[in-house]
Design an enzyme around this catalytic site. Structure first.
Site, PDB file in Angstrom:
ATOM      1  N   HIS A  71      28.011 -21.620  24.967  1.00  0.00           N
ATOM      2  CA  HIS A  71      29.352 -21.621  25.044  1.00  0.00           C
ATOM      3  C   HIS A  71      29.821 -22.777  25.762  1.00  0.00           C
ATOM      4  CE1 HIS A  71      29.931 -17.032  23.886  1.00  0.00           C
ATOM      5  NE2 HIS A  71      30.044 -17.815  22.917  1.00  0.00           N
ATOM      6  N   ASP A  73      32.282 -22.977  28.111  1.00  0.00           N
ATOM      7  CA  ASP A  73      32.433 -22.810  29.471  1.00  0.00           C
ATOM      8  C   ASP A  73      31.025 -22.860  30.051  1.00  0.00           C
ATOM      9  OD1 ASP A  73      31.922 -20.465  28.050  1.00  0.00           O
ATOM     10  OD2 ASP A  73      32.875 -19.303  29.824  1.00  0.00           O
ATOM     11  N   HIS A 161      24.446 -11.178  24.702  1.00  0.00           N
ATOM     12  CA  HIS A 161      25.664 -11.927  24.876  1.00  0.00           C
ATOM     13  C   HIS A 161      25.673 -13.178  23.114  1.00  0.00           C
ATOM     14  CE1 HIS A 161      28.953 -14.115  26.429  1.00  0.00           C
ATOM     15  NE2 HIS A 161      28.516 -15.289  26.216  1.00  0.00           N
ATOM     16  N   HIS A 406      30.314  -8.978  27.010  1.00  0.00           N
ATOM     17  CA  HIS A 406      30.111  -9.158  28.472  1.00  0.00           C
ATOM     18  C   HIS A 406      30.026  -7.601  28.661  1.00  0.00           C
ATOM     19  CE1 HIS A 406      31.342 -13.308  29.105  1.00  0.00           C
ATOM     20  NE2 HIS A 406      31.858 -13.078  28.021  1.00  0.00           N
TER      21      HIS A 406
HETATM   22 ZN   LIG Z   1      31.313 -17.593  29.870  1.00  0.00          ZN
HETATM   23 ZN   LIG Z   2      29.592 -17.019  27.008  1.00  0.00          ZN
END
Ligand SMILES: [Zn+2]
Ligand SMILES: [Zn+2]
Length: 775
Positions: A71, A73, A161, A406
């Protein structure tokens, strides 16, 4: 900049993702090792503003950088770190992460390419070339295999995830830190849920995205999702699902594809199309197809049974770009990016949001400051991305059903309790949910307060250090021969246990009883095995090894053993022959290293008699005594050289004692006398018949000279008048070795060591010579 931490102090330093979701980047320091976790960007910002606070830490110090998942981020500033900073460390990620990362960041470069900004600065973080150059230097790791980089050991575990997401357990000098990255504990359609690593952790760095929130059960969410979409398309509306190109999008597609297959009639027999507008995702489907083996049992079984890849969807078509899209009636569109900041999803949003029968369904986590988050407030208008001056009315429905992978509070808490780390550092969460999670955890662990097991929870801001003190943990590893020694001891112990067990069964009672007593004497129940060796501490790798001395060079070739050579020179006033003869009496066969005068052969030829005319004072006589002691006699000097050691020292002492007494010894006088016959070769027993008690004392004196304090003389009557034939004993104790000598009969009564026995026999024989009457 932060200072170098003290050696036992563990430091956590967040450069991003602390009290925020986005630009994850954390620095761990312990024992002068530096680990960096993740290198993300913040989705709400652009260009340099989206980076973690890289200026606040000297990246040249970083040893390794671990990327938890693909990802943006967590991974999107990696090419920047590798190409544009002084970072020189090694970078690791799992195979699927690396495979997807390549496509993903290429797309990221394109989508975020904003060229030269208004300030005149080039705001692009990196180029395609940077990406390609750095890509080859990224190393991949397998789940569950431990990598050791100069003393930093780390292991990747499944994090759920998204495909390829990893938790990393890092071990430095015995201290273990677990970094969860983003993780999920829910078993979904294609991924395994996060694992609990088998070994404990001292520090847990855990995400706190959902704080104390609770997820609705998965079945409810799926039903809500399909019903909402179904009802919207039924009334002629269009559904936009802004998704992150990879990861959750695939999960949603699995749900929708299945629903469409199960409800063909109600959905107009294929008249309501599902599109996935992501060029990137189409390219990456091959990655998902490749890594089916890394997914959960359910999807692997489907793949095996049907022989069709579950990621080859029947009801979903891909759109390369909007030009291909014929927007005629109800449809479902999955489009990235998930936060509607720019790109395809934003384009579709601006086109569909003015109509009230349309639906925007947010399924991912929306980062603060993004369009996705803004839409939740149900604004009347939204700004156009092409022309920020223009506003677009918003009349469409906005719904949120979270499929963000999450953990919720309950899942997080259960996992945290299983890890049972006493230090918990919260990351990847906005301040409020993170703060709530901290309070909830502290009250959960309130009973540990003030105890040794007290659980500490930290929620630091970016660029605020957390320092934790740990006592050095020392576990030595046995290496080489010493392992065999331990195993032998263990085998002995096990044997004793068996003996004990047999006794209990009552078989051959008497014999086994003896066995039991032995066991109790030498090794009580559960007694530790004692081995000795050299403890080698490797400061670089934090290894502490127990090695036997003989193994040292093999296992630690950087270390050398010091050998102490000793040398002592004494003045001698006698002939070399005499010295040689005395030494032969004492030590038996002596190796002759150098003898120009050939005196040693002459002595042998004369059968022990000493020829008094062969010696030339200038000629050197070099002898080797008991393999390690070298004696050099020249002129009037005798030099003894030996390697320091318990036995060699004792032998060297006796050599020196002989050298010092050789010229005054009565035997010497006797031996050098020409008229002497061969009385000296009398048998000791014969000698006893004619010797008074002083003879015993003379011999005992010789033993005292040879063995020092290890020799004890025991005379039963203890006075000079003791008669012959009465027991006069001497005991020599050297460590475990023991010899008991009967002086009255000049024989060894008991001895448990052959070398010692040989020595004692020689001294006895020499003593007999010594006390024999002079002719
Ligand atoms: Zn994240
Ligand atoms: Zn993530």
């Amino acid at each position: 900049m932060i200072d170098q931490p003290r050696s036992n102090s563990f430091t956590f330093f967040g450069l991003g993702g602390s009290n925020e979701v986005g630009r994850s980047c954390h620095i761990l320091q312990y024992k002068n090792k530096v680990v960096m976790l993740d290198a993300g960007v913040h989705p709400a910002y652009q260009g340099y503003a989206s980076l973690p606070f890289y200026d606040e830490f000297d990246l040249a110090k970083v040893d390794i950088l671990l990327i938890s998942h693909f990802h943006v981020d967590h991974a999107a500033s990696l090419p920047y770190v590798m190409q544009k900073t002084n970072f020189q460390g090694r970078v690791f990620m799992t195979h699927p992460t690396k495979a997807i990362y390549r496509w993903l960041l290429r797309d990221f470069v394109r989508v975020t390419s904003i060229g030269v900004s208004s300030t005149g600065k080039d705001e692009n973080l990196y180029t395609d070339e940077d990406l390609a150059e750095s890509f080859d230097r990224i190393e991949t790791v397998d789940y569950h295999s431990t990598v050791d980089v100069g003393g930093i050991k780390f292991t990747a575990f499944h994090a759920g995830h998204v495909l390829g997401a990893a938790m990393f357990q890092i071990e430095i000098a015995g201290l273990r830190v677990l970094f969860t990255g983003d993780y999920s504990r829910e078993l979904d359609r294609h991924l395994n849920s996060a694992e609990v690593p088998p070994s404990s952790s001292d520090v847990l760095i855990v995400e706190s995205t959902f704080g104390t929130a609770t997820h609705e059960p998965r079945v409810n969410r799926e039903r809500k999702l399909t019903q909402l979409i179904h009802s919207t398309v039924s009334r002629g509306g269009r559904v936009l699902l802004p998704v992150f190109a990879l990861g959750r999008a695939q999960e949603l597609m699995l749900i929708l594809d299945e629903y469409w297959s199960q409800h063909p009639e109600e959905l107009g027999g294929g008249q309501v199309p599902i599109y996935y507008a992501s060029n990137l995702a189409r390219k990456c489907m091959s990655v998902f197809q490749t890594y089916v083996n890394m997914m959960n049992d359910d999807i692997r079984r489907k793949f095996r049974d049907s022989q069709t890849n579950p990621f080859v969807f029947k009801n979903i078509s891909y759109l390369k770009n909007m030009d291909e899209f014929q927007d005629f009636g109800p449809s479902v569109m999955l489009a990235s990016p998930g936060m509607l900041q720019s790109g395809l999803s934003r384009e579709v949003l601006e086109r569909w949001c003015p109509e009230d029968k349309n639906l925007v369904l947010i399924t991912g986590y929306s980062v603060e400051g993004t369009m996705a988050k803004f839409l939740m407030l149900e604004p009347d208008t939204i700004p156009s991305i092409r022309n920020p001056e223009v506003t677009i009315p918003r009349r469409c429905q906005i719904e949120e059903i979270s499929f963000a992978a999450h953990v919720d509070f309950q899942e997080n808490l259960e996992f945290i309790e299983k890890i049972s780390a006493s230090n918990i550092i919260l990351v990847h969460g906005e301040s409020n949910p993170m703060g709530r999670l901290k309070s909830a955890l502290l009250s959960n662990f309130a009973s540990t307060k003030g105890t040794d097991e007290e659980v500490h929870v930290y929620n630091p801001r970016n660029c605020v250090e957390v320092n934790l003190e740990f006592k050095g943990i020392k576990i030595a590893k046995a290496v080489g021969n010493i392992v065999d020694e331990i195993q032998r001891e263990e085998a002995v112990e096990a044997k004793k246990e068996n003996t004990h067990a047999l006794k209990i069964e009552g078989i051959d009672g008497a014999k086994k009883m003896q066995g039991k007593e032995e066991r109790e004497l030498s090794a009580g129940e559960g007694e530790e095995i004692v081995v000795s060796g050299i403890l080698v501490s490797d400061e670089k790798n934090f290894d502490l090894n127990l090695v036997s001395l003989t193994d040292l060079r093999e296992h630690h070739n950087e270390l050398s053993t010091t050998v102490l050579r000793e040398r002592q020179t004494v003045h001698v006033d006698c002939k070399k022959e005499l010295i040689y003869w005395h030494l032969c009496q004492m030590f038996g066969d002596i190796e002759v290293l150098e003898d120009k005068s050939n005196i040693t052969n002459m002595i042998k030829a004369e059968d022990g008699e000493i020829p008094m005319n062969g010696d030339k004072p200038d000629d050197k006589l070099v002898l080797q005594i008991m393999s390690d002691i070298k004696l050099t006699v020249m002129d009037n000097a005798a030099t003894v050289e030996w390697t320091q050691g318990l036995i060699s020292d004792a032998v060297a002492d006796s050599v020196v004692a002989i050298l010092m007494s050789v010229d005054s010894s009565p035997a010497s006088v006797k031996m050098t006398s020409k008229t002497c016959d061969r009385h000296n070769h009398q048998h000791p027993e014969e000698l006893v018949q004619q010797s008074p008690i002083w003879k015993v004392k003379q011999i005992a004196k010789l033993f005292k000279e040879q063995f020092g304090d290890t020799f004890t003389l025991m005379m039963n009557k203890g006075d000079e008048d003791s008669k012959e034939g009465e027991d006069v004993n001497g005991v020599i104790t050297i460590g475990k070795n023991m010899a008991r000598i009967n002086f009255s009969q000049l024989k060894i009564e008991e001895c448990n060591s052959n070398p010692l026995k040989g020595r004692v026999e020689q001294i006895l024989s020499m003593g007999a010579d010594l006390v024999a009457p002079l002719c």
